[in-house]
Write an enzyme that holds these catalytic residues in place. Structure first.
Site, PDB file in Angstrom:
ATOM      1  N   GLY A 152     -23.418  55.323 -13.918  1.00 30.56           N
ATOM      2  CA  GLY A 152     -24.503  56.257 -13.636  1.00 30.56           C
ATOM      3  C   GLY A 152     -24.722  56.417 -12.141  1.00 30.56           C
TER       4      GLY A 152
ATOM      5  CD  GLU B 101     -25.582  48.856 -19.202  1.00 34.07           C
ATOM      6  OE1 GLU B 101     -26.387  47.945 -19.453  1.00 34.07           O
ATOM      7  OE2 GLU B 101     -25.730  49.657 -18.259  1.00 34.07           O
TER       8      GLU B 101
END
Length: 522
Positions: free
Chosen positions: A39, A282
């Site tokens: 992101g 993640e």
């Protein structure tokens, strides 16, 4: 140009509060060790959400989150004290310019700290959050989404491979008869149908994780944080469990399509390249497994101390004498019915309990050898990962079985039960050592499982194409010549090949540039 990046290496980054200026001073040590989640865009983002160690009044309060401007909003030039850029080519995500970041005495206003729960007062007084796990709320959300993403990607891969296997004809099963669909070969079914069952299993797990996350988020907003630790542990473990399994499954689907699976026209190479990073972003999967293991060991210790556990780990309260035990070989029927899903859920539960018990005892034995807590944990890490894997496997089997209770249509229930049984039995076949070692199954039963798996393959064969069609992946989304809904593979494969840039001319330019001049000289 206003997108947000997320700086994850919070352990190496500090945010020190200056009460005189009511500002935080952020520093990170080196530019090379700091990277962002996809992101975060190294060349295009103007702000970063930074996780950093919070220091105030001389004390460290752990990781907290800050919004940090990194580029001038008008000129897009990096701000003073900011070193930022793109990290270069990667495995997949070519369209995302992941960045590096270094902070050198970067000052931000006090209000740039995200203070919904933890707070720093103007004078520097720290108000701790109601739960330390709240720092990881966004990560929990993303990991929950990744579980659903695993199901989606796996279902796409199965759709392509199974549709193509129903179109492709090859060889003979019986001499003189027409070439059968390759999906009629048991070996092809053995590759693909367990993956189809897994795709359905992961779909239901993904739905469960989404519902659970939103339910517990609602509880948190009402001040109830009791289920947050379990959600954090479950999302970490299932993220690793589903992405590892899906990553391997995509490659099986690709190879099941033969040489055409190697072509990007199949979409499988692109699916693999774009999905593989989920095994590390993640949270790297082994680290995720160990995070879940920490929760399991803590729950195990609480159960041993007499505390009644709730939620998915409540099985750790059950005494060993309640665990399933196979009867002697000569005795029939056995306690474990391999055709009964409720019985198989119980077997998976006891396997998980056994492996958690073994991992916890491994740590205890290391500590008795006067090892430090850290060394004891590291020396037991392999057992801890196995325990988490077994726990997650139990959760998936249980959720798949529970989902069947919501299916009212008799015919659909029958097919879904066959899928659930195949998923559960295939897992036993692939992990038979665990079930034998724990005394949950005996050798004849394990052999019976292998036979039953092959029977289930033939039962699923008539419904295989309908089962992948039920995922409802439109051709535009699937983007696969091999997995086309209409089955017109070869005509479109030829058209796809003709559009190759190298076919734009009948004679390649290298002939005119190199070979033709060389011939004239000869």
């Amino acid at each position: 140009m206003g997108c947000l990046g997320t700086h994850l290496r919070g352990l190496e980054t500090t945010a020190t509060y200056d009460p005189a200026m009511q500002e935080f001073v952020l520093n990170s040590p080196t530019v090379s060790s700091i990277k962002w989640w996809p992101g975060g865009l190294g060349k295009t983002t103007n702000h970063a959400i930074v996780l950093a160690q919070l220091y105030t009044q001389g004390n460290c309060h752990g990781l907290h989150t800050f919004i940090v401007p990194i580029r001038d909003m008008d000129t897009h030039v990096p701000l003073p004290g900011i070193v930022v850029g793109d990290i270069g080519p990667k495995f997949g995500f070519s369209e995302v310019d992941n960045g590096y970041l270094k902070l050198e005495n970067v000052r931000i206003p006090r209000d740039n700290m995200l203070m919904k729960y933890a707070k720093v007062e103007p004078d520097g007084t720290y108000l701790k959050p109601p739960s330390a796990k709240l720092t990881y709320g966004t990560m929990v959300f993303m990991r929950s989404l990744i579980v659903g993403k695993s199901a989606q990607v796996l279902s796409k891969s199965c759709t392509i491979a199974i549709r193509y296997s129903s179109v492709r004809h090859q060889s003979e099963i019986r001499p003189g008869e027409p070439e059968p669909q390759i999906l009629d070969y048991q070996t092809q079914q053995y590759k693909l149908f367990p993956l189809l069952a897994m795709a359905y299993a992961f779909t239901f797990v993904g739905q469960y994780m989404s519902q659970t996350y939103h339910r517990i988020s609602g509880d948190i907003n009402q001040g109830d944080f009791s289920e947050l630790p379990e959600l954090h542990a479950l999302s970490a473990g299932l993220k690793a469990f589903t992405t590892w399994a899906t990553n391997s499954a995509i490659e099986v689907c690709r190879m099941s399509c033969g040489g055409h699976g190697y072509s990007r026209s199949s979409a499988l190479p692109d699916i693999y390249v774009n999905f593989t990073p989920t095994c590390t972003y993640e949270g790297e999967n082994t680290v995720m497994m160990l995070q879940t293991a920490r929760f399991l060991v803590k729950s195990y210790q609480q159960a041993k101390a007499g505390q009644q556990l709730s939620g998915i780990v409540s099985y750790l309260n059950e005494p060993k004498h309640q665990r399933l035990q196979p009867q002697p070989v000569a005795a029939r029927p056995t306690v474990v019915d391999i055709n009964d899903l409720a019985s198989l859920v119980e077997v998976y539960k006891q396997r998980a309990a056994t492996l958690v018990d073994l991992a916890a005892k491994s740590i205890q034995q290391e500590l008795q050898l006067r090892k430090s807590q850290e060394d004891a944990w590291n020396n037991s890490a392999v057992d801890l990962v196995r325990a988490t894997d077994a726990h997650c496997h139990y959760v998936v089997v249980k959720l798949f079985t529970d989902k069947l209770g919501e299916v009212g249509d008799t015919a659909i229930h029958s097919v879904m039960s066959t899928l659930a049984l195949l998923y559960a039995l295939n897992g036993i076949k692939n992990n038979s050592g665990d079930f034998l070692q724990a005394g949950l199954l005996n050798v004849p039963q394990v052999l019976q499982v292998s036979v039953r798996v092959k029977e289930l393959l033939s039962q699923l064969r008539p419904n295989a194409v309908a089962l992948v069609d039920a995922f409802d992946h439109h051709d535009r989304k699937l983007n696969s010549v091999l997995g086309r809904y209409d089955g017109n593979v070869y005509e479109n494969l030829f058209e796809w090949a003709r559009r190759s840039p190298l076919n734009s001319t009948e004679v390649h330019e290298s002939f005119h540039k190199y070979l033709k001049p060389l011939r004239s000289k000869l």
